[in-house]
Design an enzyme around this catalytic site. Structure first.
Site, PDB file in Angstrom:
ATOM      1  N   GLY A 275      -7.217  -6.036   3.926  1.00  0.00           N
ATOM      2  CA  GLY A 275      -6.897  -7.459   4.100  1.00  0.00           C
ATOM      3  C   GLY A 275      -7.670  -8.320   3.119  1.00  0.00           C
TER       4      GLY A 275
ATOM      5  N   VAL B 299      -5.514  -3.101   0.454  1.00  0.00           N
ATOM      6  CA  VAL B 299      -6.496  -2.405   1.306  1.00  0.00           C
ATOM      7  C   VAL B 299      -7.480  -3.419   1.883  1.00  0.00           C
ATOM      8  CG1 VAL B 299      -8.248  -0.575   1.437  1.00  0.00           C
ATOM      9  CG2 VAL B 299      -6.405  -0.394  -0.246  1.00  0.00           C
TER      10      VAL B 299
ATOM     11  N   GLY C 281      -3.321  -9.435   8.994  1.00  0.00           N
ATOM     12  CA  GLY C 281      -2.972 -10.807   9.376  1.00  0.00           C
ATOM     13  C   GLY C 281      -2.716 -11.654   8.157  1.00  0.00           C
TER      14      GLY C 281
ATOM     15  N   ILE D 198     -10.892  -8.327   2.474  1.00  0.00           N
ATOM     16  CA  ILE D 198     -12.137  -7.740   1.918  1.00  0.00           C
ATOM     17  C   ILE D 198     -11.925  -7.433   0.424  1.00  0.00           C
ATOM     18  CG2 ILE D 198     -13.700  -5.760   2.015  1.00  0.00           C
ATOM     19  CD1 ILE D 198     -12.868  -5.374   4.955  1.00  0.00           C
TER      20      ILE D 198
ATOM     21  N   GLY E 257       0.736 -10.050  15.000  1.00  0.00           N
ATOM     22  CA  GLY E 257       1.167  -9.917  13.600  1.00  0.00           C
ATOM     23  C   GLY E 257       0.302  -8.952  12.791  1.00  0.00           C
TER      24      GLY E 257
ATOM     25  N   LYS F 227      -3.726   3.628   2.226  1.00  0.00           N
ATOM     26  CA  LYS F 227      -4.843   2.854   1.674  1.00  0.00           C
ATOM     27  C   LYS F 227      -5.923   3.780   1.100  1.00  0.00           C
ATOM     28  CE  LYS F 227      -3.966  -0.920   4.919  1.00  0.00           C
ATOM     29  NZ  LYS F 227      -4.188  -1.360   6.308  1.00  0.00           N
TER      30      LYS F 227
ATOM     31  N   GLU G 109       2.392  -3.103  11.380  1.00  0.00           N
ATOM     32  CA  GLU G 109       3.465  -3.008  10.392  1.00  0.00           C
ATOM     33  C   GLU G 109       4.802  -3.224  11.087  1.00  0.00           C
ATOM     34  OE1 GLU G 109       2.896  -2.400   7.013  1.00  0.00           O
ATOM     35  OE2 GLU G 109       0.924  -2.831   7.791  1.00  0.00           O
TER      36      GLU G 109
ATOM     37  N   LYS H  14       0.806  -1.230   0.000  1.00  0.00           N
ATOM     38  CA  LYS H  14       0.000   0.000   0.000  1.00  0.00           C
ATOM     39  C   LYS H  14       0.833   1.271   0.000  1.00  0.00           C
ATOM     40  CE  LYS H  14       0.308  -2.084   4.122  1.00  0.00           C
ATOM     41  NZ  LYS H  14      -0.371  -2.334   5.349  1.00  0.00           N
TER      42      LYS H  14
ATOM     43  N   GLU I 287      -5.271  -6.509  -4.623  1.00  0.00           N
ATOM     44  CA  GLU I 287      -6.419  -6.663  -3.726  1.00  0.00           C
ATOM     45  C   GLU I 287      -6.015  -6.616  -2.250  1.00  0.00           C
ATOM     46  OE1 GLU I 287      -9.985  -7.189  -4.775  1.00  0.00           O
ATOM     47  OE2 GLU I 287      -9.739  -6.273  -2.813  1.00  0.00           O
TER      48      GLU I 287
HETATM   49  N1  HSE Z   1      -0.813  -2.968   9.671  1.00  0.00           N
HETATM   50  C1  HSE Z   1      -1.948  -3.086   8.831  1.00  0.00           C
HETATM   51  C2  HSE Z   1      -3.194  -2.933   9.681  1.00  0.00           C
HETATM   52  C3  HSE Z   1      -1.932  -4.427   8.142  1.00  0.00           C
HETATM   53  O1  HSE Z   1      -3.095  -2.941  10.907  1.00  0.00           O
HETATM   54  O2  HSE Z   1      -4.272  -2.756   9.136  1.00  0.00           O
HETATM   55  C4  HSE Z   1      -2.815  -4.530   6.949  1.00  0.00           C
HETATM   56  O3  HSE Z   1      -2.525  -3.608   5.960  1.00  0.00           O
END
Ligand code: HSE
Length: 429
Positions: free
Chosen positions: A134, A132, A302, A136, A187, A205, A190, A105, A129
């Site tokens: 995860g 943005v 994740g 979705i 996890g 995003k 970032e 992103k 995909e």
């Molecule tokens: N670090 C990001 C979050 C991971 O917490 O949304 C997914 O882009």
């Protein structure tokens, strides 16, 4: 059966998740798509750390060239993140005639416009995909499902880590640092967690969504961005008492022919669907002129949800490569539908303001006098329990212009009876 070879660059949490998904779903994907997706190479600097997945040593390499210049590789999957060297890797992969899938992103926010146009010229696809929301399918929805719509509003919770932290603080009363450390252990965060909590990840995003939804090539630096670092438990509590939840929202809103683009903590009414999105979940609300209002909800961070999105891009591109159709790629489609990005100072919204002041006669009169001078109308006031020598006073305002609010608060913060910098949180919806 058609075979498509994939080279994966980046074998971290997401890389390992994608490998695991491609391995465990191999037969399932073959049956569904009629294509055999083969992991030909996995590249990472670090080949020593144990991963939660088994791979043959023969496909592991620390040389990027072994992926980029392997004539048999059809799709390069970039999962290292960041701008350098990811941008060079993607551009070189395209130059070498390879399609690309990325979850990056930060890079697409910075250079997506350039990369998509470069790929289009070469007749190649870029799948993103996973960049943005995860798992979705918001990218596919905006670029395909909603193609007939003029998009009027995109408003969402698109950083799982921040949402997780705010939810933990609201529900369990734990402090910011504790909640962040749990998010990191899981996890979600970032590698540089400041990207999550400063709002930068949401801004990255949002710029991707703004390109797809409004055709606007906005970099993160064009987006007004405030993170959640200054949110105090007392503000979450006072907001709750007033019937609101505090959420980090990313907003792209058409107002006449300009576009508001902003990321900031926001008070959202408890009844609103977005107020009830907790934990690491993301939710994106999209309003289009034909389709009306839509809400997407799902795990936004994740390894598993992200690999769901990466694999969907790989399968979609593999389908295009193996089809008999003349169209060799899936170009990213966007068309500018607004004239300009609105200056933040011109944005009109309602506000929650928390003053921390001495408890003595004339304080409220002084504050409300300054607000009135800047044409800011107060909707409600409540004085909270006194702590030490000062007292929190919470106000909600009617709609006011951002520039006026900034000027008023600057003046108020200079008053001798104001004991701490005033907190202001915007209210939406
Ligand atoms: N670090 C990001 C979050 C991971 O917490 O949304 C997914 O882009």
């Amino acid at each position: 059966m058609k075979k498509i070879n994939v080279g994966i660059i980046g074998f971290g949490t997401i890389g390992a998740g994608v490998v695991k998904a491609l391995q465990s779903k191999k037969a399932f994907l073959k049956e569904k798509s009629g294509i055999d997706i083969i992991i030909s190479r996995i590249c990472d600097n670090d080949l020593k750390t144990k991963r939660p997945v088994k791979v043959s040593k023969s496909i592991l390499t620390s040389s990027i060239g072994k992926v980029l210049y392997d004539p048999d590789i059809d799709i390069v999957v970039e999962l290292i993140g960041g701008i350098t060297p990811a941008k060079d890797i993607i551009l070189e992969a395209l130059r070498q005639g390879k399609h690309v899938v990325t979850a990056n992103k930060a890079l697409l926010s910075d250079s997506g416009y350039e990369i998509f146009n470069f790929a289009r010229k070469l007749g190649l696809s870029v799948g993103f995909e996973a960049s943005v929301g995860g798992g979705i399918p918001i990218i596919k929805s905006l670029s395909e499902g909603f193609i007939a719509n003029r998009i009027d509003l995109i408003r969402g919770i698109i950083n799982g880590t921040s949402n997780f932290i705010l939810t933990k603080m609201a529900e369990e009363g734990i402090n910011f640092a504790e909640a962040l450390s749990i998010a990191q252990d899981k996890g979600y965060a970032e590698r540089i967690p400041s990207l999550d909590i400063s709002g930068a990840d949401s801004a990255h995003k949002l710029s991707i969504l703004a390109l797809l939804g409004f055709g606007v090539n906005a970099k993160a630096s064009d987006i007004y961005t405030e993170g959640i670092v200054d949110i105090e438990p007392m503000d979450i509590q006072y907001a709750k008492e007033a019937g609101y939840a505090v959420k980090l929202l990313a907003i792209a809103k058409r107002t006449r022919d300009s576009l508001e683009l902003r990321v900031h903590p926001t008070l959202v009414r408890r009844e609103h669907l977005l107020a009830n999105v907790g934990g690491v979940y993301n939710a994106i609300f999209v309003k289009g002129d034909l389709v009306g209002e839509n809400l997407f909800f799902g795990e936004g961070a994740g390894a598993k949800p992200t690999s769901s999105a990466v694999v969907s891009d790989i399968v979609a591109i593999a389908g295009v490569i193996s089809s008999e159709s003349k169209a060799a790629s899936r170009p990213v489609l966007f068309k500018k539908t607004v004239k300009n990005i609105k200056r933040m100072g011109d944005v009109e919204t309602r506000y929650y303001i928390r003053f921390y002041t001495l408890d003595k006669p004339g304080v409220l009169a002084k504050i409300s006098g300054i607000l009135a001078k800047y044409r800011i109308s107060i909707a409600s006031v409540s004085q909270k329990e006194k702590s030490a020598s000062a007292v929190p006073i919470v106000m909600m305002t009617h709609e006011a212009i951002e520039r006026n609010m900034a000027k008023a608060l600057k003046e108020i913060n200079r008053l001798p009876m104001i004991k701490k910098k005033t907190v202001r949180i915007r209210i939406e919806g």
